[in-house]
Write an enzyme that holds these catalytic residues in place. Structure first.
Site, PDB file in Angstrom:
ATOM      1  N   SER A   1      -3.576  -1.359   8.517  1.00 16.02           N
ATOM      2  CA  SER A   1      -3.244  -2.772   8.270  1.00 16.02           C
ATOM      3  C   SER A   1      -4.421  -3.531   7.682  1.00 16.02           C
ATOM      4  O   SER A   1      -5.574  -3.275   8.041  1.00 16.02           O
ATOM      5  CB  SER A   1      -2.846  -3.420   9.603  1.00 16.02           C
ATOM      6  OG  SER A   1      -2.821  -4.825   9.484  1.00 16.02           O
TER       7      SER A   1
ATOM      8  N   HIS B   1      10.226  -5.737  10.909  1.00 14.08           N
ATOM      9  CA  HIS B   1       8.945  -5.993  11.578  1.00 14.08           C
ATOM     10  C   HIS B   1       9.117  -5.916  13.096  1.00 14.08           C
ATOM     11  O   HIS B   1       8.445  -6.604  13.861  1.00 14.08           O
ATOM     12  CB  HIS B   1       8.412  -7.373  11.169  1.00 14.08           C
ATOM     13  CG  HIS B   1       6.920  -7.461  11.046  1.00 14.08           C
ATOM     14  ND1 HIS B   1       6.249  -7.293   9.863  1.00 14.08           N
ATOM     15  CD2 HIS B   1       5.951  -7.738  11.966  1.00 14.08           C
ATOM     16  CE1 HIS B   1       4.940  -7.468  10.056  1.00 14.08           C
ATOM     17  NE2 HIS B   1       4.737  -7.727  11.333  1.00 14.08           N
TER      18      HIS B   1
ATOM     19  N   THR C   1       3.468  -5.506   2.608  1.00  9.89           N
ATOM     20  CA  THR C   1       4.366  -6.114   3.592  1.00  9.89           C
ATOM     21  C   THR C   1       4.787  -7.496   3.116  1.00  9.89           C
ATOM     22  O   THR C   1       3.946  -8.364   2.851  1.00  9.89           O
ATOM     23  CB  THR C   1       3.679  -6.185   4.967  1.00  9.89           C
ATOM     24  OG1 THR C   1       3.387  -4.847   5.373  1.00  9.89           O
ATOM     25  CG2 THR C   1       4.582  -6.844   6.006  1.00  9.89           C
TER      26      THR C   1
ATOM     27  N   TYR D   1      -1.738  -7.074   3.312  1.00  8.77           N
ATOM     28  CA  TYR D   1      -1.316  -8.467   3.442  1.00  8.77           C
ATOM     29  C   TYR D   1      -1.921  -9.130   2.223  1.00  8.77           C
ATOM     30  O   TYR D   1      -3.137  -9.183   2.069  1.00  8.77           O
ATOM     31  CB  TYR D   1      -1.792  -9.087   4.770  1.00  8.77           C
ATOM     32  CG  TYR D   1      -0.778  -8.851   5.873  1.00  8.77           C
ATOM     33  CD1 TYR D   1       0.569  -9.085   5.651  1.00  8.77           C
ATOM     34  CD2 TYR D   1      -1.170  -8.412   7.129  1.00  8.77           C
ATOM     35  CE1 TYR D   1       1.512  -8.869   6.648  1.00  8.77           C
ATOM     36  CE2 TYR D   1      -0.228  -8.189   8.132  1.00  8.77           C
ATOM     37  CZ  TYR D   1       1.116  -8.421   7.871  1.00  8.77           C
ATOM     38  OH  TYR D   1       2.040  -8.205   8.852  1.00  8.77           O
TER      39      TYR D   1
ATOM     40  N   LYS E   1       7.467  -3.201   2.089  1.00  6.35           N
ATOM     41  CA  LYS E   1       7.867  -3.141   3.505  1.00  6.35           C
ATOM     42  C   LYS E   1       8.503  -4.456   3.932  1.00  6.35           C
ATOM     43  O   LYS E   1       7.947  -5.531   3.664  1.00  6.35           O
ATOM     44  CB  LYS E   1       6.629  -2.860   4.369  1.00  6.35           C
ATOM     45  CG  LYS E   1       6.881  -2.832   5.881  1.00  6.35           C
ATOM     46  CD  LYS E   1       5.673  -2.306   6.626  1.00  6.35           C
ATOM     47  CE  LYS E   1       5.875  -2.230   8.124  1.00  6.35           C
ATOM     48  NZ  LYS E   1       5.650  -3.502   8.805  1.00  6.35           N
TER      49      LYS E   1
HETATM   50  C1  LIG Z   1       1.268  -5.726  17.584  1.00 10.16           C
HETATM   51  C2  LIG Z   1       1.895  -5.496  16.239  1.00 10.16           C
HETATM   52  C3  LIG Z   1       1.145  -5.755  15.099  1.00 10.16           C
HETATM   53  C4  LIG Z   1       1.686  -5.520  13.840  1.00 10.16           C
HETATM   54  N1  LIG Z   1       0.899  -5.704  12.743  1.00 10.16           N
HETATM   55  C5  LIG Z   1       1.385  -5.403  11.524  1.00 10.16           C
HETATM   56  C6  LIG Z   1       0.571  -5.494  10.396  1.00 10.16           C
HETATM   57  O1  LIG Z   1      -0.611  -5.829  10.484  1.00 10.16           O
HETATM   58  N2  LIG Z   1       1.118  -5.197   9.188  1.00 10.16           N
HETATM   59  C7  LIG Z   1       2.441  -4.813   9.053  1.00 10.16           C
HETATM   60  O2  LIG Z   1       2.900  -4.557   7.944  1.00 10.16           O
HETATM   61  N3  LIG Z   1       3.237  -4.701  10.130  1.00 10.16           N
HETATM   62  C8  LIG Z   1       2.741  -4.979  11.356  1.00 10.16           C
HETATM   63  N4  LIG Z   1       3.540  -4.807  12.444  1.00 10.16           N
HETATM   64  C9  LIG Z   1       4.922  -4.296  12.282  1.00 10.16           C
HETATM   65  C10 LIG Z   1       4.961  -2.756  12.333  1.00 10.16           C
HETATM   66  O3  LIG Z   1       4.387  -2.195  11.185  1.00 10.16           O
HETATM   67  C11 LIG Z   1       6.423  -2.239  12.431  1.00 10.16           C
HETATM   68  O4  LIG Z   1       7.175  -2.766  11.365  1.00 10.16           O
HETATM   69  C12 LIG Z   1       7.082  -2.593  13.753  1.00 10.16           C
HETATM   70  O5  LIG Z   1       6.198  -2.414  14.824  1.00 10.16           O
HETATM   71  C13 LIG Z   1       8.323  -1.749  13.960  1.00 10.16           C
HETATM   72  O6  LIG Z   1       9.000  -2.133  15.116  1.00 10.16           O
HETATM   73  P1  LIG Z   1       8.929  -1.311  16.511  1.00 10.16           P
HETATM   74  O7  LIG Z   1       7.496  -1.306  16.915  1.00 10.16           O
HETATM   75  O8  LIG Z   1       9.761  -2.129  17.443  1.00 10.16           O
HETATM   76  O9  LIG Z   1       9.482   0.036  16.253  1.00 10.16           O
HETATM   77  C14 LIG Z   1       3.023  -5.049  13.726  1.00 10.16           C
HETATM   78  C15 LIG Z   1       3.776  -4.781  14.873  1.00 10.16           C
HETATM   79  C16 LIG Z   1       3.221  -4.994  16.124  1.00 10.16           C
HETATM   80  C17 LIG Z   1       4.041  -4.640  17.341  1.00 10.16           C
HETATM   81  O1  LIG Z   2       1.686  -9.604  14.483  1.00 13.91           O
HETATM   82  C1  LIG Z   2       2.224  -9.082  13.511  1.00 13.91           C
HETATM   83  O2  LIG Z   2       3.409  -8.685  13.561  1.00 13.91           O
HETATM   84  C2  LIG Z   2       1.502  -8.917  12.273  1.00 13.91           C
HETATM   85  O3  LIG Z   2       2.049  -8.342  11.394  1.00 13.91           O
HETATM   86  C3  LIG Z   2       0.142  -9.444  12.096  1.00 13.91           C
HETATM   87  C4  LIG Z   2      -0.080 -10.484  11.203  1.00 13.91           C
HETATM   88  C5  LIG Z   2      -1.363 -10.986  11.052  1.00 13.91           C
HETATM   89  C6  LIG Z   2      -2.417 -10.464  11.764  1.00 13.91           C
HETATM   90  C7  LIG Z   2      -2.186  -9.420  12.645  1.00 13.91           C
HETATM   91  C8  LIG Z   2      -0.897  -8.888  12.798  1.00 13.91           C
END
Ligand SMILES: Cc1cc2nc3c(=O)[nH]c(=O)nc-3n(C[C@H](O)[C@H](O)[C@H](O)COP(=O)(O)O)c2cc1C
Ligand SMILES: O=C(O)C(=O)c1ccccc1
Length: 383
Positions: free
Chosen positions: A126, A280, A174, A148, A256
């Protein structure tokens, strides 16, 4: 070695008095993480948007679908290998981009990348990571970079340049999180990790971004944070802007957060290589469609024009079977590996991934399939 061998390994270790170090149930791992972590970080990971309706819908869509097993078929050694964007991987799985992983374990994304590398599974780093692109590359496994997308083209190009130079071969852009949604748990804990500087390792180490700051990061961290946040957060990009990424990234690009057939078709028209059908994990729009329900129509519409990946709700090996049967080429694993990370760092992540792939292998065989490519909607009950 077959992925299902992890099952034997656990039983055999049990015989000599060594039970598995962590639970093999994702729900149990989450319960342990909840006990260990402070409420802010725990709910940041576990929580989702609004009432949690979409997070629940994601799971309900899996639970509603059921595998119909076939008997007396020869399923000697299952082949879980898959080709994605011209490369071969041992299983149809990548670790989803998850930001700020140091809030659950000090090794954060380093541990995740090492666990993935040891299994040959791609990790998607990420932009909001707690370690830099360069540090994470040292794990030296297959690696993709999740952008991002800043509203400053100089910074965007610098991030792409660093990713390419450090061996990240696939770009995941994303689109669904151009601003954070209404997330009651985080609001109630007033918890947003990156406002404390966590999860900003990549921008804060970026030479082009740093050159734009009035004062060095080391002298005024808050000002640097305040300059970064509006740069990537607050308004979306538009379709025409994808040309910038296409012109400046040599490898595959994957969008994404796609949930609509027309957006998937438009991604193909824009020269993209793939999409991640994702909401997400229900963290963005409360009341949005379940990601699995969006998958079949998108997969049917794009055919061979795009590689269709899937996430949001994968918890078990049988969930992977269902997503593949409905048209995904591979899936991204999200929260479950974070619970493994919380339990045991690199070892914990490896345990979760090996368990999931063992279960996938066993489920596939028990259902009568030896090849992923043979999965189609006929593997499931009529909806
Ligand atoms: C704590 C957390 C942080 C996340 N941070 C990002 C991120 O930085 N970039 C991104 O594209 N998706 C982020 N996601 C989404 C995940 O890539 C993914 O789409 C999502 O966790 C899928 O759902 P699930 O965990 O319920 O299976 C984040 C998800 C969580 C739970
Ligand atoms: O929290 C999230 O789902 C996420 O994608 C995110 C966005 C910015 C900073 C860190 C995580």
């Amino acid at each position: 070695m077959a992925f299902s061998d992890y099952q034997y390994e656990i039983y055999l270790n049990g015989l000599v008095g060594t039970p598995p170090p962590y639970s093999t149930s994702v729900a149990e791992l989450e319960r342990v993480a909840r006990e260990r972590l402070d409420p802010g970080p725990y709910w940041y990971v576990a929580g989702s948007a609004g009432t949690g309706a979409t997070e629940r819908a994601n799971r309900e869509a899996f639970d509603r679908r059921r595998i119909v097993p076939r008997m007396l078929r020869d399923v000697p050694v299952r082949d879980l290998g898959v080709e994605l964007f011209g490369r071969t991987y041992p299983a149809p799985l990548a670790l989803a981009p998850i930001g700020v992983q140091s809030i659950v374990h000090p090794d954060g994304e380093l541990a995740t990348a090492r666990a993935a590398a040891s299994l040959g599974i791609p990790t998607v780093l990420s932009t909001a990571a707690s370690h830099t692109l360069e540090e994470v590359a040292e794990a030296d496994g297959p690696r993709w970079y999740q952008l991002y997308w800043p509203h400053d083209d100089d910074v965007t190009l610098s991030l792409l340049d660093r990713a390419a130079k450090n061996g990240y071969d696939t770009l995941v852009v994303t689109l669904d999180t151009w601003t954070l949604a209404w997330r009651p748990h985080d609001l109630d804990h007033a918890y947003l990790p990156f406002l404390r500087g966590t999860g900003l390792a990549i921008p804060l180490s970026d030479p082009v971004f740093r050159a734009k700051l009035a004062r060095p990061v080391e002298e005024d961290l808050d000002a640097a944070i305040m300059q970064w946040v509006p740069m990537f957060n607050g308004r979306p990009h538009t379709w025409d802007r994808l040309a910038l990424l296409r012109d400046n990234w040599d490898g595959p690009i994957v969008l994404k957060g796609i949930q609509h057939v027309d957006d998937a078709l438009r991604a193909a028209d824009a020269g993209m290589d793939g999409v991640v059908v994702s909401n997400h994990g229900g963290r963005q729009i409360d009341g949005a469609t379940a990601s699995l329900d969006a998958l079949p129509a998108i997969a049917a519409a794009v055919g061979d024009r795009l590689t269709v990946l899937f996430d949001s709700g994968i918890r078990t090996g049988s969930d992977i079977v269902k997503a593949l049967a409905l048209g995904a080429r591979a899936v991204l694993l999200g929260r479950p590996y974070v619970w493994g990370l919380a339990a045991g760092g690199e070892e914990g992540v490896r345990h979760v991934v090996r368990g999931l792939l063992a279960e996938l292998d066993l489920t596939l065989g028990l259902a009568g399939y030896s090849r992923l490519a043979d999965l189609d909607p006929s593997a499931l009950e009529e909806p």
